[in-house]
Structures are given as structure tokens and as C-alpha cells.
Design a protein around this motif. Structure first.
Motif, PDB file in Angstrom:
ATOM      1  N   VAL A  61     -26.592  -7.821 -35.087  1.00  0.00           N
ATOM      2  CA  VAL A  61     -25.220  -7.312 -35.174  1.00  0.00           C
ATOM      3  C   VAL A  61     -24.668  -7.185 -33.759  1.00  0.00           C
ATOM      4  O   VAL A  61     -25.332  -6.653 -32.875  1.00  0.00           O
ATOM      5  CB  VAL A  61     -25.147  -5.934 -35.875  1.00  0.00           C
ATOM      6  CG1 VAL A  61     -23.707  -5.427 -35.901  1.00  0.00           C
ATOM      7  CG2 VAL A  61     -25.712  -5.994 -37.276  1.00  0.00           C
ATOM      8  N   ARG A  62     -23.426  -7.671 -33.583  1.00  0.00           N
ATOM      9  CA  ARG A  62     -22.743  -7.534 -32.299  1.00  0.00           C
ATOM     10  C   ARG A  62     -21.251  -7.457 -32.571  1.00  0.00           C
ATOM     11  O   ARG A  62     -20.736  -8.192 -33.412  1.00  0.00           O
ATOM     12  CB  ARG A  62     -23.074  -8.737 -31.414  1.00  0.00           C
ATOM     13  CG  ARG A  62     -22.757  -8.601 -29.950  1.00  0.00           C
ATOM     14  CD  ARG A  62     -23.773  -7.727 -29.213  1.00  0.00           C
ATOM     15  NE  ARG A  62     -23.355  -7.490 -27.866  1.00  0.00           N
ATOM     16  CZ  ARG A  62     -23.861  -8.107 -26.803  1.00  0.00           C
ATOM     17  NH1 ARG A  62     -24.821  -8.981 -26.939  1.00  0.00           N
ATOM     18  NH2 ARG A  62     -23.408  -7.823 -25.608  1.00  0.00           N
ATOM     19  N   ARG A  63     -20.554  -6.548 -31.888  1.00  0.00           N
ATOM     20  CA  ARG A  63     -19.106  -6.368 -32.068  1.00  0.00           C
ATOM     21  C   ARG A  63     -18.396  -6.455 -30.724  1.00  0.00           C
ATOM     22  O   ARG A  63     -18.902  -5.965 -29.725  1.00  0.00           O
ATOM     23  CB  ARG A  63     -18.807  -5.005 -32.693  1.00  0.00           C
ATOM     24  CG  ARG A  63     -19.239  -4.895 -34.113  1.00  0.00           C
ATOM     25  CD  ARG A  63     -18.840  -3.539 -34.697  1.00  0.00           C
ATOM     26  NE  ARG A  63     -19.244  -3.446 -36.071  1.00  0.00           N
ATOM     27  CZ  ARG A  63     -20.420  -2.972 -36.491  1.00  0.00           C
ATOM     28  NH1 ARG A  63     -21.294  -2.530 -35.608  1.00  0.00           N
ATOM     29  NH2 ARG A  63     -20.708  -2.933 -37.765  1.00  0.00           N
ATOM     30  N   PHE A  64     -17.193  -7.040 -30.757  1.00  0.00           N
ATOM     31  CA  PHE A  64     -16.389  -7.195 -29.553  1.00  0.00           C
ATOM     32  C   PHE A  64     -14.936  -6.877 -29.852  1.00  0.00           C
ATOM     33  O   PHE A  64     -14.433  -7.196 -30.927  1.00  0.00           O
ATOM     34  CB  PHE A  64     -16.452  -8.642 -29.026  1.00  0.00           C
ATOM     35  CG  PHE A  64     -17.830  -9.087 -28.680  1.00  0.00           C
ATOM     36  CD1 PHE A  64     -18.345  -8.840 -27.422  1.00  0.00           C
ATOM     37  CD2 PHE A  64     -18.617  -9.748 -29.608  1.00  0.00           C
ATOM     38  CE1 PHE A  64     -19.626  -9.250 -27.093  1.00  0.00           C
ATOM     39  CE2 PHE A  64     -19.895 -10.159 -29.286  1.00  0.00           C
ATOM     40  CZ  PHE A  64     -20.401  -9.904 -28.025  1.00  0.00           C
ATOM     41  N   SER A  65     -14.249  -6.270 -28.894  1.00  0.00           N
ATOM     42  CA  SER A  65     -12.800  -6.129 -28.946  1.00  0.00           C
ATOM     43  C   SER A  65     -12.219  -7.416 -28.380  1.00  0.00           C
ATOM     44  O   SER A  65     -12.619  -7.862 -27.309  1.00  0.00           O
ATOM     45  CB  SER A  65     -12.344  -4.942 -28.107  1.00  0.00           C
ATOM     46  OG  SER A  65     -12.811  -3.752 -28.678  1.00  0.00           O
ATOM     47  N   ILE A  66     -11.278  -7.986 -29.112  1.00  0.00           N
ATOM     48  CA  ILE A  66     -10.706  -9.269 -28.737  1.00  0.00           C
ATOM     49  C   ILE A  66      -9.240  -9.071 -28.361  1.00  0.00           C
ATOM     50  O   ILE A  66      -8.510  -8.377 -29.067  1.00  0.00           O
ATOM     51  CB  ILE A  66     -10.815 -10.270 -29.915  1.00  0.00           C
ATOM     52  CG1 ILE A  66     -12.277 -10.462 -30.324  1.00  0.00           C
ATOM     53  CG2 ILE A  66     -10.163 -11.602 -29.576  1.00  0.00           C
ATOM     54  CD1 ILE A  66     -13.167 -11.058 -29.266  1.00  0.00           C
TER      55      ILE A  66
END
Length: 132
Positions: A89-94
Motif C-alpha cells: 500500500v502506498r498513497r500520494f497527494s497529486i
């Protein structure tokens, strides 16, 4: 990676432990490289042992989430296992400059390649000068 990219494409959650355990399976934040050029952002995530059917990518409210799972290979009795079943799992603000309708993903040789094209309104443009 430029300083501008670091502030624009960033993890949305603070860094936690590299491996967490839930329901008997480790949850791993995969290593990721992020590049920027005039046309797009390129995100490369290492997902060894993952099949394309086991990858989910979601873009919602300015957040890109990568989820993947790696199954046990089930080739017989385990005598030693350093490569076990796991979830990634990995999350980024784009940034808003990304054209969400054109995001593309492909998985090859254990590397997920996400292409996030920039919207045409933010791409640099050369203006021709005409003589009067």
C-alpha cells in the motif's frame, strides 16, 4: 527530482514503519521513484511477485492510492521463506495539474509504471512572434 516535484507529488501520510502486520500478512510500503518532465509525472513502484490482476490503483480527491497483493507461490512444503505473501500500500497527494482522465498504468518485470500526464493548461508553450 526537482524540489518543486517533491512538494507537488508527496506522500499523503507520514512515514510509518516499513512493514506492518495485519491479519497474518505483512503490509509493505513499496519503494517508489518519482520523476517529472514538461509533459508528465512518472511514478515507478517496485512490486516483486505481483500479477497485474492483483494491483488496484485509485485516484480520488487528489490522492493516488496503489494497492497490490502478492500470494504464496504454493510450490510445496516450505523449507525456508524469505519471499512470503504480502500486501503493498502506498498513497500520494497529486497536484491539480495532473489530467486524471489520462493516467496510465502498466506492470512489467515487477515494476509498476504510472504515467500521470500534466493538463495542457499547465504545459509550457512557445509563443511565436510575428513581425508587424
Amino acid at each position: 527530482m526537482s524540489q518543486e516535484t517533491t512538494t507537488q507529488v508527496s506522500q499523503s501520510k507520514p512515514n510509518g514503519p516499513a512493514v506492518e502486520s495485519t491479519r497474518g500478512r505483512p503490509v509493505i510500503a513499496p519503494p517508489v521513484d518519482i520523476y517529472e518532465n514538461q509533459e508528465q509525472y512518472l511514478v515507478l513502484a517496485d512490486l516483486p511477485g505481483v500479477k497485474s490482476d492483483d494491483v488496484q490503483i485509485r485516484f480520488e480527491d487528489g490522492e493516488l492510492t496503489i494497492r497490490a497483493s502478492r500470494a504464496d507461490n504454493g510450490n510445496g512444503e516450505v523449507l525456508g521463506a524469505e519471499f512470503t505473501a504480502a500486501d503493498y500500500v502506498r498513497r500520494f497527494s497529486i497536484p491539480e495539474t495532473v489530467d486524471a482522465s489520462k493516467i496510465d498504468a502498466k506492470l512489467q518485470a515487477g515494476v509498476l509504471e504510472l504515467t500521470l500526464p500534466k493538463a495542457s493548461r499547465v504545459k509550457p508553450r512557445q509563443i511565436a512572434v510575428k513581425s508587424a
